[in-house]
Design an enzyme around this catalytic site. Sequence first.
Site, PDB file in Angstrom:
ATOM      1  N   ASP A   5       0.818  -1.210   0.000  1.00 58.40           N
ATOM      2  CA  ASP A   5       0.000   0.000   0.000  1.00 58.40           C
ATOM      3  C   ASP A   5       0.852   1.261   0.000  1.00 58.40           C
ATOM      4  O   ASP A   5       1.995   1.270   0.449  1.00 58.40           O
ATOM      5  CB  ASP A   5      -0.921   0.010   1.233  1.00 58.40           C
ATOM      6  CG  ASP A   5      -0.149  -0.001   2.540  1.00 58.40           C
ATOM      7  OD1 ASP A   5       0.789  -0.820   2.648  1.00 58.40           O
ATOM      8  OD2 ASP A   5      -0.456   0.795   3.437  1.00 58.40           O
ATOM      9  N   GLU A   6       0.261   2.325  -0.503  1.00 56.34           N
ATOM     10  CA  GLU A   6       0.741   3.693  -0.346  1.00 56.34           C
ATOM     11  C   GLU A   6       2.182   3.909  -0.800  1.00 56.34           C
ATOM     12  O   GLU A   6       2.937   4.662  -0.185  1.00 56.34           O
ATOM     13  CB  GLU A   6       0.555   4.163   1.100  1.00 56.34           C
ATOM     14  CG  GLU A   6      -0.906   4.239   1.505  1.00 56.34           C
ATOM     15  CD  GLU A   6      -1.134   4.803   2.889  1.00 56.34           C
ATOM     16  OE1 GLU A   6      -2.151   5.472   3.089  1.00 56.34           O
ATOM     17  OE2 GLU A   6      -0.281   4.570   3.780  1.00 56.34           O
TER      18      GLU A   6
END
EC number: 3.2.1.52
Length: 640
Positions: free
Chosen positions: A449-450
């Site tokens: 993620d991210e």
Amino acid sequence: MNSPVFVLENSWHPLEGKLTGGFCMVLHNMSDEAISGFRLVFTSLTRVTEDAVCNNAIFSRRNANFHEVTPPEGFSLAPGASWSFRIDGLHRPAKHRTDGAKSAYVTLADGSHHTCAVGDLMLEGRHSEPAPKLLPEGKVSEPYFLQPWPKSSKLSAGETYPVALCLANEASPEAAKAVYGVQTLFQRLFPSAHVPFALKPVNEGRTLSLVTDSTLEDVAYKLTFSPEEVVLTYSASAGLQYGLTTLAQLLHGARIDPDTFSFPVEGTIEDSPRYGWRGCHLDVSRQFFPTTDVTRLIDILAWFKLNIFHWHLSDDEAWRLEIKAYPQLTTLGATRGPDEILLPQLGNAAEPVAGFYSQEEVKAIVAHAASLSIEVIPEIDIPGHNAATLAVLQHLTDGQEAPDSYHSVQGFPNNALNPAIEETYEFLAKVFDEIVPLFPSKYLHIGGDEVADGSWMTSPLAKKLMQEEGLDGTFGLQSYFMKRIQQMLAERGRQLAGWDEVAHGGGVDPTGTLLMAWQKPEVGIALAKQGYDVVMTPGQAYYLDMVQDDAWQEPGASWAGTVPPAHSYAYEAEGDFPEELRPHMKGVQACIWCEHFLSTAYFNRLVFPRLCAVAEAGWTPKANKDWLRFAAIAPHAPQL
């Protein structure tokens, strides 16, 4: 010099033409001596921007949520006096009392560090709304203490309840162990309450007979009540545990509130879960939880018939799992402090904070969870969220990459493992080789993620790899990385689980891959269309760190919006999933991200009753949900 005492007060003010506003801070010197040549550090999730304008202070440095300011040159703060300054220019507006300084300390001219007391963020320019009541007055239409509510029940309430449910004499040793297991679970959660079971007949008890039926699902059970006996029918250990837990809940409720709840005298419960994946995630990187807290949370999950514990063991702020091949990950990478390799973040101040789980501790926690029919899914978050890893293992960086060439959404510079550095995969191979024997789960969660768009774009090694492999930008590199990781896991007998961004840039082979849709509910449907199995955990409903009301004085994060318990309870994860895609929707999960969680009381305030709501969403059919019944039972939940 006596130990100084300092207090930092802070408030947020709006700015005309700038929605983000600014901070006003006041440092009070409550010591007996004047101080000069000092620095003030505060941590705040509402970050100061690089172009912020400071009044009566000099902004000297920032690292993610770490901020350091100094007073004007020659300034001296006398005993009993205060230093006030303003910082105009934040990355977002503050919306709640927890959006300001979470911790602070003063570094004196001699280099010593001294923690400041910090209060709530005050609000200038408008009314500071008090926190409201979050649950309505509860009301039960059927007088039974059950959470989650079962699939099917037809019960008649008794006027009294048994002292205990007494195991029938013909029960097997294995069945007796199961009864004892739920008994001890109950005693850990409610140490002052009367036990629900007895292994032999007792005065005013009721017989409990256990019967196996191979036609039932492993997770299903049936209860048949009569004035003389309760019969629990099951086919496997999970169904037996769930049935015993139901009985413990029924009897506990009748005892604690007999005016509201009863124990059945006749009737049946036929029960099995709605979804196979009923999870709860815990972030232990931002705030470390001792093993006693982790095992108690697992006990609470078992009480609510949740079956997955997703353990988030690494992030930018700390690495929490012992890896014997890299001891420095936990000797250096699990400690934050003013003079440590990792700076203070998210609530820690002058005193260093540390903590990690030894492999022996992990084995004990995994075994404890397994005894309660809970599977532990470990997460090592890669390639992003690795500021701690890269601070410790600097050979995993491209020395020619420009420093601070990209920042994560949390403000960490250059925090992603570089897919073009072969040592990255050698490192992860050794990590996986140590993790796999600790966790028997078929899934290993690798985050994904991210990763900031623009990551690795100034790395010559990454540019060379992109050219050789025909990769397009950050997310092409990420997909290349994830595909290699998927193969490494397959070689070790594990399947890849991750957050929904694993699908970026071309993703990975969907076969056997499980992704968690967190950014918004629509993402889950999009992933299912691509062939991925999906667990629904949208921040807008199931992130338990989110604020529960719009009021300024209500604590919590707010980037995903306001998530009142009523919304968490009513949210239907299947949503608009087309019928043909529903086989890909495997279940639901609560996520406990811990940037805000600086105390057990704070944890309990935000996690409950919403964790109970997610548990009921994972187990109870939509038609059987009842908000007012939930509101009557949820306040009695065991807490951390």
